[in-house]
Each structure stands twice: as C-alpha cells, then as structure tokens.
Design a protein around this motif. Sequence first.
Motif, PDB file in Angstrom:
ATOM      1  N   ASN A  89       0.844  -1.183   0.000  1.00 31.32           N
ATOM      2  CA  ASN A  89       0.000   0.000   0.000  1.00 31.32           C
ATOM      3  C   ASN A  89       0.883   1.237   0.000  1.00 31.32           C
ATOM      4  O   ASN A  89       2.101   1.141   0.160  1.00 31.32           O
ATOM      5  N   MET A  90       0.270   2.409  -0.150  1.00 26.34           N
ATOM      6  CA  MET A  90       1.015   3.654  -0.100  1.00 26.34           C
ATOM      7  C   MET A  90       1.555   3.903   1.304  1.00 26.34           C
ATOM      8  O   MET A  90       1.104   3.294   2.284  1.00 26.34           O
ATOM      9  N   THR A  91       2.502   4.811   1.429  1.00 28.86           N
ATOM     10  CA  THR A  91       3.034   5.169   2.732  1.00 28.86           C
ATOM     11  C   THR A  91       1.997   5.959   3.531  1.00 28.86           C
ATOM     12  O   THR A  91       1.102   6.598   2.966  1.00 28.86           O
ATOM     13  N   SER A 120       7.662   2.482  -6.059  1.00 30.12           N
ATOM     14  CA  SER A 120       8.871   1.657  -6.059  1.00 30.12           C
ATOM     15  C   SER A 120       8.733   0.608  -4.968  1.00 30.12           C
ATOM     16  O   SER A 120       8.067   0.829  -3.956  1.00 30.12           O
ATOM     17  N   THR A 121       9.372  -0.548  -5.205  1.00 30.55           N
ATOM     18  CA  THR A 121       9.363  -1.627  -4.220  1.00 30.55           C
ATOM     19  C   THR A 121      10.763  -2.197  -4.067  1.00 30.55           C
ATOM     20  O   THR A 121      11.609  -2.027  -4.945  1.00 30.55           O
ATOM     21  N   GLY A 127       4.678  -5.708  -4.312  1.00 32.51           N
ATOM     22  CA  GLY A 127       3.426  -4.985  -4.127  1.00 32.51           C
ATOM     23  C   GLY A 127       3.260  -3.789  -5.039  1.00 32.51           C
ATOM     24  O   GLY A 127       2.453  -2.900  -4.749  1.00 32.51           O
ATOM     25  N   GLN A 128       3.971  -3.760  -6.156  1.00 35.94           N
ATOM     26  CA  GLN A 128       3.846  -2.619  -7.062  1.00 35.94           C
ATOM     27  C   GLN A 128       2.409  -2.425  -7.533  1.00 35.94           C
ATOM     28  O   GLN A 128       1.863  -1.317  -7.466  1.00 35.94           O
ATOM     29  N   GLU A 129       1.805  -3.492  -7.998  1.00 38.84           N
ATOM     30  CA  GLU A 129       0.465  -3.348  -8.566  1.00 38.84           C
ATOM     31  C   GLU A 129      -0.584  -3.104  -7.492  1.00 38.84           C
ATOM     32  O   GLU A 129      -1.490  -2.291  -7.684  1.00 38.84           O
ATOM     33  N   LEU A 132      -0.400   0.602  -6.438  1.00 34.90           N
ATOM     34  CA  LEU A 132      -1.006   1.508  -7.409  1.00 34.90           C
ATOM     35  C   LEU A 132      -2.523   1.378  -7.418  1.00 34.90           C
ATOM     36  O   LEU A 132      -3.244   2.383  -7.470  1.00 34.90           O
ATOM     37  N   LEU A 133      -3.012   0.158  -7.355  1.00 36.67           N
ATOM     38  CA  LEU A 133      -4.462  -0.050  -7.378  1.00 36.67           C
ATOM     39  C   LEU A 133      -5.136   0.524  -6.133  1.00 36.67           C
ATOM     40  O   LEU A 133      -6.202   1.148  -6.224  1.00 36.67           O
ATOM     41  N   THR A 134      -4.519   0.320  -4.970  1.00 36.63           N
ATOM     42  CA  THR A 134      -5.138   0.852  -3.753  1.00 36.63           C
ATOM     43  C   THR A 134      -4.998   2.369  -3.662  1.00 36.63           C
ATOM     44  O   THR A 134      -5.851   3.041  -3.073  1.00 36.63           O
ATOM     45  N   MET A 135      -3.965   2.937  -4.256  1.00 33.82           N
ATOM     46  CA  MET A 135      -3.847   4.395  -4.302  1.00 33.82           C
ATOM     47  C   MET A 135      -4.941   5.016  -5.167  1.00 33.82           C
ATOM     48  O   MET A 135      -5.319   6.179  -4.962  1.00 33.82           O
TER      49      MET A 135
END
Length: 205
Positions: A89-91, A120-121, A127-129, A132-135
């Motif tokens: 997830n995002m920070t 970035s991971t 967890g890249q995708e 991005l999806l949860t953001m």
Amino acid sequence: MMKILVVYYSMYGHTLKLAQAVAKGASKIPGAEVMLRRVQEFEAVDQIIDQNEAARQVREQQQDIPICTVDDLRSADGVIFGSPTRYGNMTAQMKQLIDSTSSLWLNGEMEGKPAGLFTSTASTHGGQETTLLTMMVPLLHLGMLIVGVPYSLPEMIHTEARGGTPYGATTIAGGKGELQPKSEDLDIARALGHRVAEIASKLRG
C-alpha cells in the motif's frame, strides 16, 4: 497556464527519481507548468532518518522541493502521485496528504482532473500493482480520472526484473536500496507524466 502537480514521498531516493522523470515528461506538453512537491515527513520518521546516512543524504537533496499543500492540489489541472510501497500500500505520509483533502471532496474540486500514479518496491513482486491499485481508490472518491500506462509503449512488454505496469510507472529499489531505476523505468515515468499532461490539456479544451 495549465498546472500539473507531481507529488511524491521518498526516503531513499528511488521514488524521487521517478518523480523527476514524470515531471520532465509532463513539461514537454506546450503550456504546462509543472509543480514538483513532496509530502510532509513525520517527526518520528525524521528522527530515524537522522541515524541513517543514506536517508539523510536523500533528505538533504529534497530540502528545496516545497511541501505539498491542499491548495497545490486545488490549483492543479492534473496530478501524478508517487509513493514507495509499504506492505502493498502507499506510505502513511502520502495517505496523510490524501486524508487532508476533505474540503476538496466536499466541494468537488478534484472532479474531472486526470491522475497518474507511480511507486517503487524493494523486490520484483513487492506490491507494485497492489500499491497503485489501492492508491486509486481515494482518487476515485475524489472524482478524478485515472490515467494508466498503455502497452503501446515499447518498454512495457518485457520479462526483465524491472518496473512497468499498466497501472502506473514503477521501479525496483532492492532490499537495501542498492538498485537504481533502469532507463526503461524512467522512460515509462516520463511517458506517464506526458500522458497525464496531454489529457489535462485536452480536457481544458
């Protein structure tokens, strides 16, 4: 003048480099004014950074980049958000900025604006995708228009250990942050910035 906001969080510099590439791509659209902004760091994390030489150097590199405000978001015609991954997830730092936008949501001030994402991971499947999806979720609540990365870009189809997803620009940092974004990763980041700015320009008419 059309304003494109590139707002990011970066502790070790990888997301910063993507942000700079995104900004460069957006700046290629005629009439685009690119605003590069970082999100506010937590005081507790600043204390941790004080004890880490690499993180301190990256923090110093960003001192001249303004901290993003709600007014920056309000004034932007398009926004590209960048955050490294934290457990898919995002920070929390980026989430804090997004959580501060209730006034924008109430007044519909972000509705219809194009939005792009990058991350970035540490590892290839870090967890890249999912990040991005949860953001995307809160951006959809704000009424923004999600802009991805098309597979017409030659850098997108590959089997190498590097970034590039249809959901946004990405890169692999390595477990100790020892890797740097590949040239193809930066190409995709520039293409994302260019695409968001191009769409924002078309929406403005």
